[in-house]
Scaffold this active site. Structure first.
Site, PDB file in Angstrom:
ATOM      1  N   GLU A  38       4.520  69.032 -42.399  1.00  0.00           N
ATOM      2  CA  GLU A  38       3.342  69.077 -41.521  1.00  0.00           C
ATOM      3  C   GLU A  38       2.153  68.434 -42.271  1.00  0.00           C
ATOM      4  O   GLU A  38       2.043  68.570 -43.485  1.00  0.00           O
ATOM      5  CB  GLU A  38       3.054  70.573 -41.256  1.00  0.00           C
ATOM      6  CG  GLU A  38       1.871  70.900 -40.410  1.00  0.00           C
ATOM      7  CD  GLU A  38       1.683  72.443 -40.321  1.00  0.00           C
ATOM      8  OE1 GLU A  38       2.202  73.192 -41.185  1.00  0.00           O
ATOM      9  OE2 GLU A  38       1.023  72.894 -39.365  1.00  0.00           O
ATOM     10  N   LYS A 109       1.778  70.697 -31.835  1.00  0.00           N
ATOM     11  CA  LYS A 109       2.074  72.099 -32.183  1.00  0.00           C
ATOM     12  C   LYS A 109       1.474  73.062 -31.159  1.00  0.00           C
ATOM     13  O   LYS A 109       0.286  72.995 -30.845  1.00  0.00           O
ATOM     14  CB  LYS A 109       1.507  72.384 -33.568  1.00  0.00           C
ATOM     15  CG  LYS A 109       1.841  73.752 -34.144  1.00  0.00           C
ATOM     16  CD  LYS A 109       1.229  73.861 -35.555  1.00  0.00           C
ATOM     17  CE  LYS A 109       1.624  75.126 -36.282  1.00  0.00           C
ATOM     18  NZ  LYS A 109       1.003  75.177 -37.622  1.00  0.00           N
ATOM     19  N   CYS A 142       5.915  74.200 -38.224  1.00  0.00           N
ATOM     20  CA  CYS A 142       5.562  75.358 -39.044  1.00  0.00           C
ATOM     21  C   CYS A 142       5.547  76.677 -38.275  1.00  0.00           C
ATOM     22  O   CYS A 142       6.590  77.169 -37.904  1.00  0.00           O
ATOM     23  CB  CYS A 142       4.240  75.089 -39.763  1.00  0.00           C
ATOM     24  SG  CYS A 142       4.132  76.069 -41.281  1.00  0.00           S
ATOM     25  N   VAL A 169       2.813  79.168 -45.880  1.00  0.00           N
ATOM     26  CA  VAL A 169       2.144  80.002 -46.880  1.00  0.00           C
ATOM     27  C   VAL A 169       2.694  81.431 -46.881  1.00  0.00           C
ATOM     28  O   VAL A 169       2.592  82.127 -47.883  1.00  0.00           O
ATOM     29  CB  VAL A 169       0.607  80.013 -46.671  1.00  0.00           C
ATOM     30  CG1 VAL A 169       0.016  78.657 -47.013  1.00  0.00           C
ATOM     31  CG2 VAL A 169       0.219  80.410 -45.263  1.00  0.00           C
TER      32      VAL A 169
HETATM   33  C1  ACM Z   1       1.458  76.957 -40.686  1.00  0.00           C
HETATM   34  O1  ACM Z   1       1.710  76.995 -39.492  1.00  0.00           O
HETATM   35  N1  ACM Z   1       1.032  75.865 -41.265  1.00  0.00           N
HETATM   36  C2  ACM Z   1       1.661  78.134 -41.525  1.00  0.00           C
END
Ligand code: ACM
Length: 254
Positions: A38, A109, A142, A169
């Protein structure tokens, strides 16, 4: 059989050209599908809207899209990479699917994480599945991992492989993706970043690495380290993901 790869990098915030050069230096020359993290060109922690405006690209005229198209052509690969997109006055955390012919499709996203919510719009479209002839690739980004319905939607739309650019993270995703594989009988390729982003005035984030490739049975085929920039590979048969029957009575998608 096809060869799939995840490229794990440590982008430096705001250094788009240097980050692309680093990607080029470790890019595999023999993989059919290559997944990158990402925000792999910009870094993750935008401090303000001015930075988002400065580093986001309109994909109709994009240095990064052109760069990845050349890489795809030179290496005869399909590439899935996370980029910061600007379009019609809005910003998206996006993943592009690029073949040697150029940009095929973009996924924006849906489930934004933490401070992304300050600057980016959530994608308005459904999760994306792209038919690239030798397989069907579903794309999620992510934090989409925490919503089982995203991977499920991709499986219902016949994805064989989920390409999953990430900047993780939290420590749970890599294990959760084994479950996403099992419950949907899909291969997954999570490409995560490593390193620490230390930007004045906002949280200091450490990214967890451990990019991985899972089989359609939920096996971890290969996993990267938590700290190094590296490329991982697996040879897989995407068609194996098309049988959604655990046995003659238990059909996952019925
Ligand atoms: C994320 O969605 N970058 C943790």
């Amino acid at each position: 059989m096809i060869k799939v790869a995840a490229v794990q990098t440590n982008p430096i915030f705001g250094e788009i050209e240097n980050n692309l050069e680093k990607i080029k230096n470790i890019f595999p020359d023999s993989a059919d599908l290559v997944v990158l993290p990402e925000f792999c060109t910009t870094g993750y922690q935008f401090k303000n809207l001015d930075e988002v405006e400065k580093y986001s690209e309109d994909f109709s005229d994009s240095f990064s899209v052109d760069f990845f198209t050349s890489l795809a052509r030179e290496n005869n690969s399909v590439i899935v990479a996370g980029l910061s997109e600007k379009s019609k006055g809005k910003f998206y955390n996006s993943a592009v699917v690029i073949s040697p012919e150029g940009l095929l499709k973009t996924y924006r996203k849906i489930n934004l994480f933490y401070r992304e919510n300050l600057f980016f719009s959530s994608g308005e479209n459904e999760p994306l599945v792209v038919d690239i002839v030798f397989c069907k690739i579903g794309v999620m980004i992510c934090f989409d991992w925490i919503f089982p319905n995203v991977a499920r939607s991709l499986a219902i739309k016949d994805a064989d492989i989920i390409a999953h650019p990430a900047n993780l993270v939290l420590p749970f995703c890599q294990d959760a993706m084994l479950t996403r594989s099992i419950e949907n009988r899909v291969f997954t390729v999570t490409s995560n970043r490593v390193g620490r982003e230390n930007r004045d005035g906002i949280d200091n984030l450490i990214f967890t690495g451990k990019s991985q490739i899972t089989s359609f049975k939920g096996e971890r085929l290969i996993s990267a380290s938590s700290k190094n920039e590296e490329v991982i590979f697996a040879n897989i048969e995407p068609k194996e993901a098309r049988n959604k029957n655990i046995n003659e009575f238990n059909k996952l998608l019925k």
